[in-house]
Design a protein around this motif. Structure first.
Motif, PDB file in Angstrom:
ATOM      1  N   VAL A 241       0.840  -1.099   0.104  1.00  0.00           N
ATOM      2  CA  VAL A 241      -0.126  -0.038  -0.056  1.00  0.00           C
ATOM      3  C   VAL A 241       1.037   1.260   0.005  1.00  0.00           C
ATOM      4  O   VAL A 241       1.832   1.364   0.644  1.00  0.00           O
ATOM      5  CB  VAL A 241      -1.077  -0.069   1.146  1.00  0.00           C
ATOM      6  N   ASN A 242       0.647   2.195  -0.862  1.00  0.00           N
ATOM      7  CA  ASN A 242       1.350   3.485  -0.933  1.00  0.00           C
ATOM      8  C   ASN A 242       1.144   4.013   0.595  1.00  0.00           C
ATOM      9  O   ASN A 242       0.023   4.136   1.060  1.00  0.00           O
ATOM     10  CB  ASN A 242       0.578   4.235  -2.156  1.00  0.00           C
ATOM     11  N   GLN A 243       2.144   4.824   1.041  1.00  0.00           N
ATOM     12  CA  GLN A 243       2.022   5.481   2.395  1.00  0.00           C
ATOM     13  C   GLN A 243       1.046   6.401   2.211  1.00  0.00           C
ATOM     14  O   GLN A 243       0.686   6.672   3.597  1.00  0.00           O
ATOM     15  CB  GLN A 243       3.686   6.139   2.427  1.00  0.00           C
ATOM     16  N   ALA A 244       0.546   7.189   1.398  1.00  0.00           N
ATOM     17  CA  ALA A 244      -0.292   8.249   1.414  1.00  0.00           C
ATOM     18  C   ALA A 244      -1.667   7.191   1.802  1.00  0.00           C
ATOM     19  O   ALA A 244      -2.632   8.053   2.199  1.00  0.00           O
ATOM     20  CB  ALA A 244      -0.734   8.838  -0.052  1.00  0.00           C
ATOM     21  N   LYS A 245      -1.873   6.063   1.426  1.00  0.00           N
ATOM     22  CA  LYS A 245      -3.010   5.455   1.601  1.00  0.00           C
ATOM     23  C   LYS A 245      -3.052   4.770   3.277  1.00  0.00           C
ATOM     24  O   LYS A 245      -4.222   4.069   3.735  1.00  0.00           O
ATOM     25  CB  LYS A 245      -3.239   4.403   0.744  1.00  0.00           C
ATOM     26  N   PHE A 246      -2.121   4.805   4.096  1.00  0.00           N
ATOM     27  CA  PHE A 246      -2.355   4.440   5.186  1.00  0.00           C
ATOM     28  C   PHE A 246      -3.160   5.420   5.946  1.00  0.00           C
ATOM     29  O   PHE A 246      -3.085   6.746   5.961  1.00  0.00           O
ATOM     30  CB  PHE A 246      -0.652   4.636   6.002  1.00  0.00           C
ATOM     31  N   PRO A 247      -3.815   4.950   6.873  1.00  0.00           N
ATOM     32  CA  PRO A 247      -4.898   5.557   7.620  1.00  0.00           C
ATOM     33  C   PRO A 247      -3.994   6.602   8.671  1.00  0.00           C
ATOM     34  O   PRO A 247      -3.327   6.158   9.485  1.00  0.00           O
ATOM     35  CB  PRO A 247      -5.629   4.502   8.362  1.00  0.00           C
ATOM     36  N   LYS A 248      -4.544   7.857   8.782  1.00  0.00           N
ATOM     37  CA  LYS A 248      -3.797   8.903   9.363  1.00  0.00           C
ATOM     38  C   LYS A 248      -5.121   9.946   9.835  1.00  0.00           C
ATOM     39  O   LYS A 248      -5.964  10.022   9.197  1.00  0.00           O
ATOM     40  CB  LYS A 248      -2.881   9.593   8.679  1.00  0.00           C
ATOM     41  N   ARG A 249      -4.713  10.459  11.112  1.00  0.00           N
ATOM     42  CA  ARG A 249      -5.514  11.547  11.623  1.00  0.00           C
ATOM     43  C   ARG A 249      -4.476  12.817  11.512  1.00  0.00           C
ATOM     44  O   ARG A 249      -3.464  12.894  11.591  1.00  0.00           O
ATOM     45  CB  ARG A 249      -5.978  11.332  12.738  1.00  0.00           C
TER      46      ARG A 249
ATOM     47  N   LEU B  56       6.468  -1.061   9.455  1.00  0.00           N
ATOM     48  CA  LEU B  56       5.069  -0.062   9.264  1.00  0.00           C
ATOM     49  C   LEU B  56       5.276   1.207  10.119  1.00  0.00           C
ATOM     50  O   LEU B  56       5.147   2.262   9.178  1.00  0.00           O
ATOM     51  CB  LEU B  56       3.909  -0.866   9.628  1.00  0.00           C
ATOM     52  N   ARG B  57       5.964   1.223  11.151  1.00  0.00           N
ATOM     53  CA  ARG B  57       6.129   2.453  11.962  1.00  0.00           C
ATOM     54  C   ARG B  57       7.183   3.286  11.369  1.00  0.00           C
ATOM     55  O   ARG B  57       6.910   4.613  10.824  1.00  0.00           O
ATOM     56  CB  ARG B  57       6.777   2.214  13.297  1.00  0.00           C
ATOM     57  N   ASN B  58       8.320   2.722  10.615  1.00  0.00           N
ATOM     58  CA  ASN B  58       9.308   3.455   9.891  1.00  0.00           C
ATOM     59  C   ASN B  58       8.632   3.981   8.357  1.00  0.00           C
ATOM     60  O   ASN B  58       8.926   5.170   8.109  1.00  0.00           O
ATOM     61  CB  ASN B  58      10.462   2.626   9.459  1.00  0.00           C
ATOM     62  N   SER B  59       7.859   3.256   7.901  1.00  0.00           N
ATOM     63  CA  SER B  59       7.279   3.843   6.833  1.00  0.00           C
ATOM     64  C   SER B  59       6.219   4.975   6.990  1.00  0.00           C
ATOM     65  O   SER B  59       6.189   6.137   6.296  1.00  0.00           O
ATOM     66  CB  SER B  59       6.133   2.672   6.049  1.00  0.00           C
ATOM     67  N   TYR B  60       5.423   4.889   8.154  1.00  0.00           N
ATOM     68  CA  TYR B  60       4.632   5.980   8.433  1.00  0.00           C
ATOM     69  C   TYR B  60       5.492   7.328   8.716  1.00  0.00           C
ATOM     70  O   TYR B  60       5.378   8.450   8.484  1.00  0.00           O
ATOM     71  CB  TYR B  60       3.927   5.660   9.759  1.00  0.00           C
ATOM     72  N   GLU B  61       6.536   6.946   9.605  1.00  0.00           N
ATOM     73  CA  GLU B  61       7.479   8.089  10.071  1.00  0.00           C
ATOM     74  C   GLU B  61       8.232   8.708   8.897  1.00  0.00           C
ATOM     75  O   GLU B  61       8.498  10.034   8.752  1.00  0.00           O
ATOM     76  CB  GLU B  61       8.365   7.801  10.930  1.00  0.00           C
ATOM     77  N   SER B  62       8.648   7.952   7.675  1.00  0.00           N
ATOM     78  CA  SER B  62       9.210   8.787   6.571  1.00  0.00           C
ATOM     79  C   SER B  62       8.245   9.499   6.015  1.00  0.00           C
ATOM     80  O   SER B  62       8.390  10.552   5.575  1.00  0.00           O
ATOM     81  CB  SER B  62       9.582   7.247   5.797  1.00  0.00           C
ATOM     82  N   TYR B  63       6.967   8.861   5.777  1.00  0.00           N
ATOM     83  CA  TYR B  63       5.796   9.791   5.219  1.00  0.00           C
ATOM     84  C   TYR B  63       5.730  11.059   6.028  1.00  0.00           C
ATOM     85  O   TYR B  63       5.277  12.099   5.416  1.00  0.00           O
ATOM     86  CB  TYR B  63       4.623   8.812   5.088  1.00  0.00           C
ATOM     87  N   PHE B  64       5.604  10.737   7.358  1.00  0.00           N
ATOM     88  CA  PHE B  64       5.179  12.068   8.097  1.00  0.00           C
ATOM     89  C   PHE B  64       6.374  13.035   7.992  1.00  0.00           C
ATOM     90  O   PHE B  64       5.853  14.162   7.855  1.00  0.00           O
ATOM     91  CB  PHE B  64       5.012  11.572   9.771  1.00  0.00           C
ATOM     92  N   ASP B  65       7.620  12.758   7.753  1.00  0.00           N
ATOM     93  CA  ASP B  65       8.637  13.582   7.789  1.00  0.00           C
ATOM     94  C   ASP B  65       8.235  14.482   6.350  1.00  0.00           C
ATOM     95  O   ASP B  65       8.551  15.683   6.414  1.00  0.00           O
ATOM     96  CB  ASP B  65       9.990  13.093   7.557  1.00  0.00           C
ATOM     97  N   GLU B  66       8.231  13.465   5.212  1.00  0.00           N
ATOM     98  CA  GLU B  66       7.854  14.251   3.965  1.00  0.00           C
ATOM     99  C   GLU B  66       6.467  15.105   3.921  1.00  0.00           C
ATOM    100  O   GLU B  66       6.628  16.292   3.246  1.00  0.00           O
ATOM    101  CB  GLU B  66       7.630  12.924   2.991  1.00  0.00           C
ATOM    102  N   TRP B  67       5.437  14.736   4.512  1.00  0.00           N
ATOM    103  CA  TRP B  67       4.376  15.585   4.668  1.00  0.00           C
ATOM    104  C   TRP B  67       4.500  16.827   5.526  1.00  0.00           C
ATOM    105  O   TRP B  67       3.976  17.850   4.952  1.00  0.00           O
ATOM    106  CB  TRP B  67       3.203  14.663   5.208  1.00  0.00           C
TER     107      TRP B  67
END
Length: 127
Positions: free
Chosen positions: A63-71, A102-113
């Motif tokens: 799943v693309n990181q943008a599709k991970f569920p986030k608030r 998965l945590r690393n994927s989230y954190e990587s996406y969060f940094d970019e976002w």
């Protein structure tokens, strides 16, 4: 039972963008990044992004990181010659253990976002 901390990123800064331009810029940013707005209050925008169902069914590898569920929660208020921004993005996968991959994927996406948000609302000072 051991509680595992959820993945999140919180940051605050001061931008020279006038307060009356903040809401439209955040709404535009949300649209560009596929964030659905849940609530707009005075000085606050709450959104969500991604799908818990798709992420659980297919797994983080597929799943693309943008599709991970986030608030997402962004607060803003006038501050001296600009606006103070406080942004929070966190995973909302729900119950269960968040594996390190998965945590690393989230954190990587969060940094970019967060970097992209700061580019939209440029930093003049940290808040």
């Amino acid at each position: 039972m051991k509680r595992v901390a959820r993945a999140k990123r919180v940051d605050s800064w001061i931008t020279s963008v006038p307060i009356n331009e903040i809401r439209p810029k955040i709404q535009n940013f949300f649209t560009m990044h596929g964030v659905n707005i849940d609530q707009i209050n005075d000085g606050e925008i709450i959104g969500k992004q991604g799908s818990q169902l798709i992420t659980r069914l297919l797994g983080g590898w597929f799943v693309n990181q943008a599709k991970f569920p986030k608030r997402i929660l962004i607060n803003y208020k006038p501050f001296e010659n600009g606006t103070k921004i406080q942004a929070r993005i966190e995973e909302s996968l729900g119950v269960g253990i968040l594996g390190w991959e998965l945590r690393n994927s989230y954190e990587s996406y969060f940094d970019e976002w967060m970097t992209a948000l700061k580019n939209k609302l440029p930093t003049t000072a940290t808040g």
